[in-house]
Structure formats: C-alpha cells, structure tokens
Enzyme design. Structure first.
Site, mmCIF file in Angstrom:
data_model
loop_
_atom_site.group_PDB
_atom_site.id
_atom_site.type_symbol
_atom_site.label_atom_id
_atom_site.label_comp_id
_atom_site.label_asym_id
_atom_site.label_seq_id
_atom_site.Cartn_x
_atom_site.Cartn_y
_atom_site.Cartn_z
ATOM 1 N N HIS A 1 20.139 -7.035 -48.202
ATOM 2 C CA HIS A 1 19.627 -6.471 -49.451
ATOM 3 C C HIS A 1 20.774 -5.839 -50.231
ATOM 4 O O HIS A 1 20.953 -6.089 -51.426
ATOM 5 C CB HIS A 1 18.544 -5.437 -49.151
ATOM 6 C CG HIS A 1 18.081 -4.679 -50.353
ATOM 7 N ND1 HIS A 1 17.343 -5.255 -51.354
ATOM 8 C CD2 HIS A 1 18.271 -3.387 -50.715
ATOM 9 C CE1 HIS A 1 17.086 -4.350 -52.287
ATOM 10 N NE2 HIS A 1 17.647 -3.218 -51.927
ATOM 11 N N ARG B 1 16.920 -14.598 -50.311
ATOM 12 C CA ARG B 1 18.125 -13.762 -50.242
ATOM 13 C C ARG B 1 18.852 -14.079 -48.943
ATOM 14 O O ARG B 1 18.440 -13.650 -47.869
ATOM 15 C CB ARG B 1 17.717 -12.290 -50.297
ATOM 16 C CG ARG B 1 18.863 -11.323 -50.490
ATOM 17 C CD ARG B 1 18.413 -9.905 -50.178
ATOM 18 N NE ARG B 1 18.309 -9.701 -48.735
ATOM 19 C CZ ARG B 1 17.376 -8.965 -48.137
ATOM 20 N NH1 ARG B 1 16.423 -8.409 -48.846
ATOM 21 N NH2 ARG B 1 17.385 -8.817 -46.829
ATOM 22 N N TYR C 1 15.333 -7.277 -38.986
ATOM 23 C CA TYR C 1 13.942 -7.511 -39.384
ATOM 24 C C TYR C 1 13.615 -8.964 -39.706
ATOM 25 O O TYR C 1 12.464 -9.272 -40.002
ATOM 26 C CB TYR C 1 13.571 -6.632 -40.586
ATOM 27 C CG TYR C 1 14.477 -6.765 -41.794
ATOM 28 C CD1 TYR C 1 14.329 -7.814 -42.694
ATOM 29 C CD2 TYR C 1 15.481 -5.830 -42.035
ATOM 30 C CE1 TYR C 1 15.144 -7.927 -43.799
ATOM 31 C CE2 TYR C 1 16.312 -5.935 -43.135
ATOM 32 C CZ TYR C 1 16.135 -6.987 -44.020
ATOM 33 O OH TYR C 1 16.965 -7.098 -45.107
#
Length: 389
Positions: free
Chosen positions: A287, A283, A296
C-alpha cells in the site's frame, strides 16, 4: 371467576435447555450476482478484441506512446521506492500494477480538463506534464506539493481519503455554471469508496448534473482490507443508486481504460452528468512503503495478477502487430535509465525549506495568532544560537 378464552393463541413452548456454548451466527450470504461485465479491448495475452459500446482506433505512434508512458512511469515509481528504502523519502505510495488504469485514463483527458488525484496518481501526473521529480518533494518533506495546480490542471496530491471527490464535484459545479465545456475527473481507490465524502460527492454531482467523472481504481485491497469486506455488490453498481451510470473496465487494459474514460468525459462535457468508472486492477506492491502485504495476502494471488501485467499485455500486442522492434525497445530502455538517474540526482539536490516556512500559506492575508506563533518559534531558534549551538 372468569376464565379467559385461549382460542386462537399459540401454545407456550417450554424454554429450550442450554446444552453448552451458543452456536455462532452464520454470516448472511448474499445472492450470487451475475458475473459483472468487464469492458476489455485487449486480453491478458495481448489479443485485440472488440466491444459493442467502446472502441479506440489508434495510430502506431499513439500505441507506442502508451507503452512508453507505462514503462517510464513504472521506472520512476521503482526509483522512488528505492529512494525511500535508502532514507531519501519519508514514505512512498507505489502504483506498481496500476499503470494501464492511470495512463489510459490520463491520455483520455483534454488540456482544459481538471484532475483531482489522491496520492498514487503518478501516471496521471506524467500525462499532465508534471515533472516526476516534483512529485517527490512532499514525500521528502521539503514542500507542500511541489507544483502549481493551475499550470497543468492537476491538483495537489490529497492525503485525506476521499475528500478530493467533493473537491472535484464542487469544481465541476462551478465549471457548469461558468458555461465551459471542459470536464473534471476525481481519482480514488476502493477503500475511499466507503468514505462518506465520496457518497456525498455522488449525491451532489447527480442532483446538480455536474460534469465530473469518478475514476475508482479498485486494486482489490484498501491497505489490508479486501474489497469483499467493503461491499456486497461490484463497486460500479453503486452509481445506479445515485442516478447516474457506472461501468467496470479491465484496469490492466490500457486501451479499454482509454476508451471508457474518453466516453465518460465526453458524456460529462455534453451535459449528461457524472459517471462512475471502476477500473478493476491490482496493487502489485505494498500500500505504501510502511506496509507489508505478505501479512495479509497470498503469494498465489499476486502471481495470478502478474500474468495480467498491463505492460507485458500491451507489449505482446505491439510485438504481434510489428508496431515495436528491438531498436525501439533499446532506445526506451536507455531513456528509462536516464530518467532513473535524473530522479536520483534531483532528490538529493532538493533544498530544505527554512524552518519558519511552516507558518506560510496558512491564511491569504496573514493572521495575528500565526504571526505570534512565528515570532515565538523564531525566538526559540535564536536561543540555540545564543548558547553557541
């Protein structure tokens, strides 16, 4: 006094003296498994390679079609992300980086196959003929989906994580009982693979030999949770525990995704039951537009995967084989911009639903409580008009 024998007993050890804080337990490290096989037909550099079990033989037009599909899907996705940033959408889940997994698997489907997506399958929707603008209604909040699932055999987007795997399994069991030779495919991510609904779907599909393909897009991150925090084995190996095969495919290789999915669907149609396909991809973006991936994950990780970009990979191959030229690319760029303009214009023309629409489509034949609540809400709205607001 009787003295009890101590023969064979272990001598007692004196209790250990505490010398400070306890040492933390070290996590149990799993044995390093063999490198899992990754089905690949196109290297990151665009070089065509062979695989002993999976292959595709496509015409130049079909190859150009796959490239066009991925380019236009990415363009639409980028436009939707921009619209959300401008306040036109409440949320958007980008597929950036996952175009090959979706277009490859989507083009493997027959018209009579049925698709159960999550909320990120914009490329699969494109392959099924769903107008891209219809995908935006739910994210704008003006409808509950935006298309008739039976028109394209493409179910409405599913927000509840993992539930579509059960829906697909039940539908596939019905297909088998009806004697049809079509197949069903369920899309979900690596995060959803940890859900109980997916485990139950695996059980039912295996026991009832349902004609379903479970297509897991492992994009490495379930929001901010990396895959290694969810499983100690590659995801595709989970299928063996349920009694059906699993295969890991290079999710950035559109040719491999097409070949593997086509084989899994044919296996389902021929009565051999389910297959788990793990598309190993990435990805590239957030998200959803409410997420900040820089909190993160490392920039170096993204840069590593950018070198495996699915669109650039196929383009390199097509250019090396002289399948595309400057005229084709220029025409595609113009088509891409036209699509972007159409999406921008259509989103602002979407009518707001009437406030009472929230009470529709709850029960097929109506319900007394819903009727009562609708009347109360209508009276509440009318009170503002009476006050002159």
């Amino acid at each position: 006094m009787t003295v009890e024998s101590t023969a064979g007993r272990r001598p007692r050890r004196a209790p250990a003296k505490r010398t400070g804080a306890r040492k933390p337990k070290q996590p149990v490290q799993p044995a390093a498994p063999d490198q899992p096989e990754l089905v690949q037909l196109l290297t990151p550099e665009g070089k065509r390679v062979e695989h002993p079990e999976y292959s595709v033989d496509l015409t130049p037009d079909e190859l150009r079609g796959l490239y066009r599909d991925m380019v236009l899907t990415r363009r639409f996705d980028a436009e939707a992300t921009s619209l959300q940033r401008q306040g036109e959408l409440g949320l958007w889940a980008s597929l950036l980086g996952q175009e090959a997994a979706q277009i490859g698997s989507g083009r493997a489907l027959r018209d009579d196959d049925y698709v159960f997506p999550t909320y990120r399958e914009h490329g699969v929707a494109w392959c099924r003929g769903v107008d891209p603008t219809n995908l935006l209604g739910m994210f704008r909040g003006v409808n509950n989906g935006g298309w008739d699932p039976n028109s394209n055999n493409f179910h409405l987007y599913t927000i509840v994580i993992g539930s579509q795997a059960l829906h697909a399994t039940g539908y596939a069991m019905g297909v088998a009982k009806d004697g049809a030779d079509s197949a069903v495919i369920a899309y979900f991510g690596d995060g959803a693979s940890s859900q109980g609904d997916v485990a139950e779907a695996f059980t039912f599909s295996a026991v009832y030999n349902a004609p379903v393909v479970f297509f897991c897009q492992n994009n490495q991150w379930a929001i901010s949770e990396p895959t290694e925090k969810q499983t100690r084995v590659p995801l595709y190996r989970r299928a063996a525990g349920y009694g059906f095969p699993g295969v890991r495919v290079d999710g950035n290789d559109v040719l491999a995704c097409l070949a593997v999915t086509r084989a899994a669907l044919e296996r389902a149609r021929s009565g051999q039951g389910p297959t788990l396909v793990e598309a190993f991809t990435y990805r590239m973006g957030a998200h959803t537009t409410s997420d900040d991936p820089t909190r993160y994950r490392r920039d170096a990780e993204r840069e590593e995967w950018e070198a495996k970009d699915p669109i650039q990979r196929l383009r390199a191959h097509l250019e090396a084989e002289s399948v595309i030229d400057a005229d084709f690319l220029a025409a595609l760029e113009e088509e891409s911009e036209t699509l972007g303009r159409r999406v921008r214009e259509s989103i602002r023309l979407m009518p707001d639903p009437p406030p009472t629409a929230i009470f529709e489509n709850i029960y097929a034949d109506g319900h007394a409580l819903v009727d009562e609540e609708r009347a109360q809400f209508a009276a509440y709205q009318a009170s503002f008009a009476e006050e002159g607001h």
